[in-house]
Design an enzyme around this catalytic site. Structure first.
Site, PDB file in Angstrom:
ATOM      1  N   PHE A   1       1.623  -5.559  -5.981  1.00 44.18           N
ATOM      2  CA  PHE A   1       0.846  -6.771  -6.269  1.00 44.18           C
ATOM      3  C   PHE A   1       0.414  -6.746  -7.724  1.00 44.18           C
ATOM      4  O   PHE A   1      -0.183  -5.770  -8.184  1.00 44.18           O
ATOM      5  CB  PHE A   1      -0.386  -6.879  -5.366  1.00 44.18           C
ATOM      6  CG  PHE A   1      -1.103  -8.186  -5.557  1.00 44.18           C
ATOM      7  CD1 PHE A   1      -0.590  -9.359  -5.007  1.00 44.18           C
ATOM      8  CD2 PHE A   1      -2.270  -8.265  -6.301  1.00 44.18           C
ATOM      9  CE1 PHE A   1      -1.230 -10.584  -5.206  1.00 44.18           C
ATOM     10  CE2 PHE A   1      -2.919  -9.478  -6.501  1.00 44.18           C
ATOM     11  CZ  PHE A   1      -2.398 -10.632  -5.952  1.00 44.18           C
TER      12      PHE A   1
ATOM     13  N   ASP B   1      -0.041  -0.889 -13.958  1.00 48.05           N
ATOM     14  CA  ASP B   1      -1.024  -1.874 -13.532  1.00 48.05           C
ATOM     15  C   ASP B   1      -2.177  -1.108 -12.883  1.00 48.05           C
ATOM     16  O   ASP B   1      -2.097  -0.703 -11.726  1.00 48.05           O
ATOM     17  CB  ASP B   1      -0.381  -2.859 -12.551  1.00 48.05           C
ATOM     18  CG  ASP B   1      -1.379  -3.877 -12.001  1.00 48.05           C
ATOM     19  OD1 ASP B   1      -2.596  -3.675 -12.195  1.00 48.05           O
ATOM     20  OD2 ASP B   1      -0.938  -4.850 -11.372  1.00 48.05           O
TER      21      ASP B   1
ATOM     22  N   LYS C   1     -10.483  -6.066 -12.602  1.00 43.85           N
ATOM     23  CA  LYS C   1     -11.412  -5.803 -11.487  1.00 43.85           C
ATOM     24  C   LYS C   1     -12.707  -5.084 -11.904  1.00 43.85           C
ATOM     25  O   LYS C   1     -13.648  -5.732 -12.326  1.00 43.85           O
ATOM     26  CB  LYS C   1     -10.688  -5.070 -10.356  1.00 43.85           C
ATOM     27  CG  LYS C   1      -9.672  -5.973  -9.641  1.00 43.85           C
ATOM     28  CD  LYS C   1      -9.310  -5.502  -8.254  1.00 43.85           C
ATOM     29  CE  LYS C   1      -8.621  -6.606  -7.470  1.00 43.85           C
ATOM     30  NZ  LYS C   1      -7.171  -6.548  -7.483  1.00 43.85           N
TER      31      LYS C   1
HETATM   32  C1  LIG Z   1      -6.178  -7.591  -7.906  1.00 43.18           C
HETATM   33  C2  LIG Z   1      -4.958  -7.117  -8.583  1.00 43.18           C
HETATM   34  C3  LIG Z   1      -4.301  -7.920  -9.543  1.00 43.18           C
HETATM   35  C4  LIG Z   1      -4.699  -9.331  -9.835  1.00 43.18           C
HETATM   36  O1  LIG Z   1      -5.946  -9.431 -10.447  1.00 43.18           O
HETATM   37  P1  LIG Z   1      -6.639 -10.871 -10.592  1.00 43.18           P
HETATM   38  O2  LIG Z   1      -7.899 -10.582 -11.333  1.00 43.18           O
HETATM   39  O3  LIG Z   1      -6.857 -11.381  -9.195  1.00 43.18           O
HETATM   40  O4  LIG Z   1      -5.712 -11.740 -11.328  1.00 43.18           O
HETATM   41  C5  LIG Z   1      -3.219  -7.373 -10.209  1.00 43.18           C
HETATM   42  N1  LIG Z   1      -2.801  -6.135  -9.953  1.00 43.18           N
HETATM   43  C6  LIG Z   1      -3.402  -5.331  -9.044  1.00 43.18           C
HETATM   44  C7  LIG Z   1      -2.898  -3.950  -8.823  1.00 43.18           C
HETATM   45  C8  LIG Z   1      -4.493  -5.805  -8.322  1.00 43.18           C
HETATM   46  O5  LIG Z   1      -5.074  -5.036  -7.400  1.00 43.18           O
END
Ligand SMILES: *Cc1c(COP(=O)(O)O)cnc(C)c1O
Length: 401
Positions: free
Chosen positions: A136, A221, A250
């Protein structure tokens, strides 16, 4: 105006299905709803509230900066952004920082930058992006296409091209896919939304080595794993593997929207003046709050506390499982934990979440088979104990049917 949950159905776009509970106040790891019902928060706003709710350091930073200056745009820089960038650089492998407002935007910047690096250094042929099934990376069209769930990117017309997926932890398949035409590899150093899946050391080291061999930019990420979540400031440190670009969001703002992309000078130079930008990116108020969150988390005390708390959670889950036999394993690292349901309860993670809420506990799921926990990194030990008591009641409720 009387605010009720019905208003959601009346006026909000129906892309979410929030619970009936509307929280109105939070303090530390306790939250109260409109009716005064109390919850212990094991969800932390999906790994965002790294210092719980209304932490005094963040409240002070917000108030102080709120009375100085909020926003300038990137026509001018500002002190909080410069201080935060300096601290991020000092604490990590990175030499340069780009600020954005969300994880998806930080990833979007990373992917665009990687494409530029490849174009400038090697030519248009080198454009392949490799990512992983179940990954994700956010919901912009580029990031959601790089994410590993086609269901999230289907149905919006033609997708950004030259993006391929392979199974996480399958080094042989990855090796078969990567080539000199690969410009970037985007990977979570621990898959969050995909079900709390840790990489093997061999896999991560292999990915790093193959990226180096093929001159592909390795993007970590760390939107979910970053800022202390796994017990290291960033998860790459715990793995002993350094990416070329890292994205963080986050927990970075501890509840205030902000994100950052970190990289080296050599890579950053390809994002020349005018090639990318964001109106709110580097907003003074956001950076001031994030600086306070960063200063508070980036201490031996808090990071060691994450490992201590992980132990308490694991012991608690074991004790519950000894009685009810509902989990096949508890996986993850630090305070990014997933309790995986046994065959008997397969597909029922949501039932546990609903029962937990009934018993005054906020939790999360990661897919249909995993109950996910991402509490505050400084959750008081007695709140862990009481939250586990409530979780046990929820488990008993589901088991009894
Ligand atoms: C939550 C998340 C995202 C997306 O972040 P947003 O602030 O919702 O755009 C991207 N990568 C990872 C691994 C995440 O957990």
């Amino acid at each position: 105006m009387q605010v009720t949950r019905d208003i959601f159905n009346d006026v909000m776009v129906p892309n979410y299905a929030p619970s009936d509970v509307i929280p109105v106040k939070g303090e530390g790891s306790r939250v109260w709803d409109q009716n005064g019902k109390e919850f212990i928060d094991f969800a932390g706003g999906i790994a965002v509230n790294c210092l719980g709710h209304c932490h005094p350091n963040l409240v002070n930073a917000l108030k102080e900066q709120g009375e100085k200056i909020w926003h300038l745009s990137n026509v001018m820089t500002n002190e909080p952004a410069l201080r935060l960038a300096k601290k991020l650089v000092d604490a990590t492998f990175a030499e340069k920082v780009y600020f954005a407002n969300s994880g998806a935007e930080a990833n979007e910047a990373a992917l665009k930058l990687a494409r530029r690096v490849a174009l400038d250094n090697y030519g248009a042929e080198k454009s392949q992006i490799i990512a992983f099934n179940k990954a994700f990376h956010g919901r912009t069209f580029f990031t959601v296409t790089v994410g590993g769930q086609a269901a999230y990117s289907d149905g919006f017309g033609p997708k950004p091209g030259d993006i391929d997926h392979v199974d996480y932890n399958d080094l042989a398949a990855f090796e078969a896919m990567i080539s000199d035409k690969t410009c970037a590899v985007m990977i979570e150093p621990l898959q969050g939304e995909g079900g709390i899946i840790s990489p093997t050391n061999e896999f991560m080291q292999g990915v790093r080595d193959l990226c180096t061999k093929h001159n592909a930019v390795l993007i970590f990420d760390e939107v979910q794993t970053g800022v202390g979540r796994t017990g290291d400031l960033y998860a790459y440190e715990g793995l002993g593997i350094t990416p070329d670009i890292l994205t963080t969001a986050k927990a970075l703002g501890g509840g205030f929207p902000i994100a950052a992309m970190l990289t080296s000078t050599d890579i950053a130079k390809h994002l020349k003046i005018g090639t990318h930008g964001s109106t709110y990116g580097g907003n003074a108020l956001a950076c001031a709050v994030a600086e306070a969150a960063f200063d508070t988390v980036n201490t031996n005390e808090v990071l060691a506390g994450v490992k201590e708390r992980e132990q308490l959670f694991r012991e608690g889950f074991s004790a519950i499982n000894a009685k009810y036999n509902v989990f096949s394993e508890v996986r993850g690292k630090g305070l990014l934990l997933g309790a995986v349901l046994t065959e008997d309860y397969a597909g029922r993670a949501k039932d546990f979440l609903v029962a937990s809420a009934e018993n005054g506990l906020m939790s999360l799921v990661a897919g249909a088979n995993v109950i996910r926990f991402t509490p505050s990194l400084v959750i008081p030990l007695e709140d862990i104990k009481e939250g586990l008591n409530r979780f046990e009641k929820a488990v008993a409720q589901v088991v009894k049917g």
